[in-house]
Design a protein around this motif. Structure first.
Motif, PDB file in Angstrom:
ATOM      1  N   ARG A   1      16.393  18.144  25.364  1.00  0.00           N
ATOM      2  CA  ARG A   1      15.669  19.304  25.058  1.00  0.00           C
ATOM      3  C   ARG A   1      15.912  20.367  26.119  1.00  0.00           C
ATOM      4  NH1 ARG A   1       9.914  15.550  24.342  1.00  0.00           N
ATOM      5  NH2 ARG A   1      10.456  14.909  21.921  1.00  0.00           N
ATOM      6  N   GLU A   2      16.135  20.000  27.265  1.00  0.00           N
ATOM      7  CA  GLU A   2      16.502  20.743  28.290  1.00  0.00           C
ATOM      8  C   GLU A   2      17.746  21.894  28.025  1.00  0.00           C
ATOM      9  OE1 GLU A   2      15.445  20.043  32.620  1.00  0.00           O
ATOM     10  OE2 GLU A   2      17.743  19.969  32.710  1.00  0.00           O
TER      11      GLU A   2
ATOM     12  N   ARG B   1      14.549  14.087  27.666  1.00  0.00           N
ATOM     13  CA  ARG B   1      14.225  15.274  28.276  1.00  0.00           C
ATOM     14  C   ARG B   1      15.338  16.231  28.699  1.00  0.00           C
ATOM     15  NH1 ARG B   1      10.603  11.598  30.759  1.00  0.00           N
ATOM     16  NH2 ARG B   1      12.030  11.014  32.261  1.00  0.00           N
TER      17      ARG B   1
ATOM     18  N   GLU C   1      13.817   8.033  27.414  1.00  0.00           N
ATOM     19  CA  GLU C   1      12.883   9.134  27.365  1.00  0.00           C
ATOM     20  C   GLU C   1      13.529  10.061  28.241  1.00  0.00           C
ATOM     21  OE1 GLU C   1       9.145   7.044  28.462  1.00  0.00           O
ATOM     22  OE2 GLU C   1       8.658   6.681  26.276  1.00  0.00           O
ATOM     23  N   ALA C   2      14.279   9.645  29.530  1.00  0.00           N
ATOM     24  CA  ALA C   2      14.717  10.669  30.198  1.00  0.00           C
ATOM     25  C   ALA C   2      15.778  11.365  29.606  1.00  0.00           C
ATOM     26  CB  ALA C   2      15.370  10.065  31.420  1.00  0.00           C
TER      27      ALA C   2
ATOM     28  N   ASP D   1      14.722  10.828  19.446  1.00  0.00           N
ATOM     29  CA  ASP D   1      14.893  12.306  19.217  1.00  0.00           C
ATOM     30  C   ASP D   1      16.184  12.303  18.150  1.00  0.00           C
ATOM     31  OD1 ASP D   1      15.702  14.909  19.202  1.00  0.00           O
ATOM     32  OD2 ASP D   1      15.926  15.084  21.577  1.00  0.00           O
TER      33      ASP D   1
ATOM     34  N   HIS E   1      17.454  14.425  36.014  1.00  0.00           N
ATOM     35  CA  HIS E   1      16.769  13.461  35.055  1.00  0.00           C
ATOM     36  C   HIS E   1      16.854  11.934  35.570  1.00  0.00           C
ATOM     37  CE1 HIS E   1      14.438  16.399  32.885  1.00  0.00           C
ATOM     38  NE2 HIS E   1      15.591  17.054  32.969  1.00  0.00           N
TER      39      HIS E   1
END
Length: 222
Positions: free
Chosen positions: A90-91, A87, A83-84, A49, A192
């Motif tokens: 993005r949140e 997330r 990966e967490a 990301d 997360h």
């Protein structure tokens, strides 16, 4: 000058002292751990990301050691933790924030250096190399929030790597806005699979950290 060093040390003296300790730490090796571990898969956060911002202080002199201890300004985590974190990032975007990462995976030799540099009364803020750090396992991340519209780091009750009670996750001081930002970060991280370190509002451990071995691989070999 680093916060953990009292006067009368001069900056050149501190650099010389840190250099000696760094050479000694690089020559040392972590203890072998018993048991079975998952195969490590360290991945670079910005490859997953690019909107995650980096401020890798340990690749600069802007840290409590007073000199660079990383050769490259990069951040890695084990893939499930990385990966967490994506997330979480993005949140936060619809709220006007992105993550600002200070550190991720940390070679064991750097953990030993930090331990050797830190006086006894401040060792609650550093990991014992005899036990290893969760950073060494690639399952800990130091981070804060970045205000996208204002294009600046969000103010928190204490500064990153500050060795004082202002660093505590439950510290009641600071402004209401600073505490709200700190607690917002914590809520999203905990949702997360991350848990905050009580002594450091910026430090979060991923839930599976015990499954990974201690590593001592320098960034340039990843």
């Amino acid at each position: 000058m680093p916060r953990c060093f009292p006067k009368p040390y001069s900056l050149p003296q501190l650099w010389a002292f840190c250099t000696v300790l760094l050479v000694s730490s690089c020559a040392a090796r972590p203890l072998r751990e018993p048991g079975e571990f998952r195969a490590p898969e360290l991945v670079e956060l910005q490859r997953l990301d690019p909107t995650i911002r980096l401020d890798i202080r340990y690749a600069t002199s802007r840290n409590f050691a007073g000199r660079a201890v990383y050769t490259e300004a990069r951040a890695f985590l084990q893939r499930p933790a990385a990966e967490a974190l994506v997330r979480v990032n993005r949140e936060l975007a619809p709220l006007g924030y992105c993550l600002l990462v200070f550190d991720g995976y940390r070679p064991w030799s750097v953990t030993k250096l930090f331990w050797d540099l830190t006086p006894p009364e401040k060792k609650e803020f550093v990991a014992d190399p005899k036990k290893g750090s969760r950073h060494n396992r690639g399952c800990a991340v130091d981070l804060s929030l970045w205000d996208i519209a204002a294009n600046k780091e969000v103010a928190m009750p204490g500064e990153y790597d500050e060795m004082s009670p202002r660093s505590y996750a439950a510290y009641a001081g600071g402004t209401p806005g600073q505490r709200a930002a700190r607690d917002l970060l914590r809520r999203h991280m905990e949702a997360h699979g991350f848990a905050v370190l009580p002594a450091e509002w910026w430090h979060f451990d991923y839930q599976d950290w015990k499954a990974y071995p201690i590593q001592n691989i320098p960034f340039e070999k990843l």
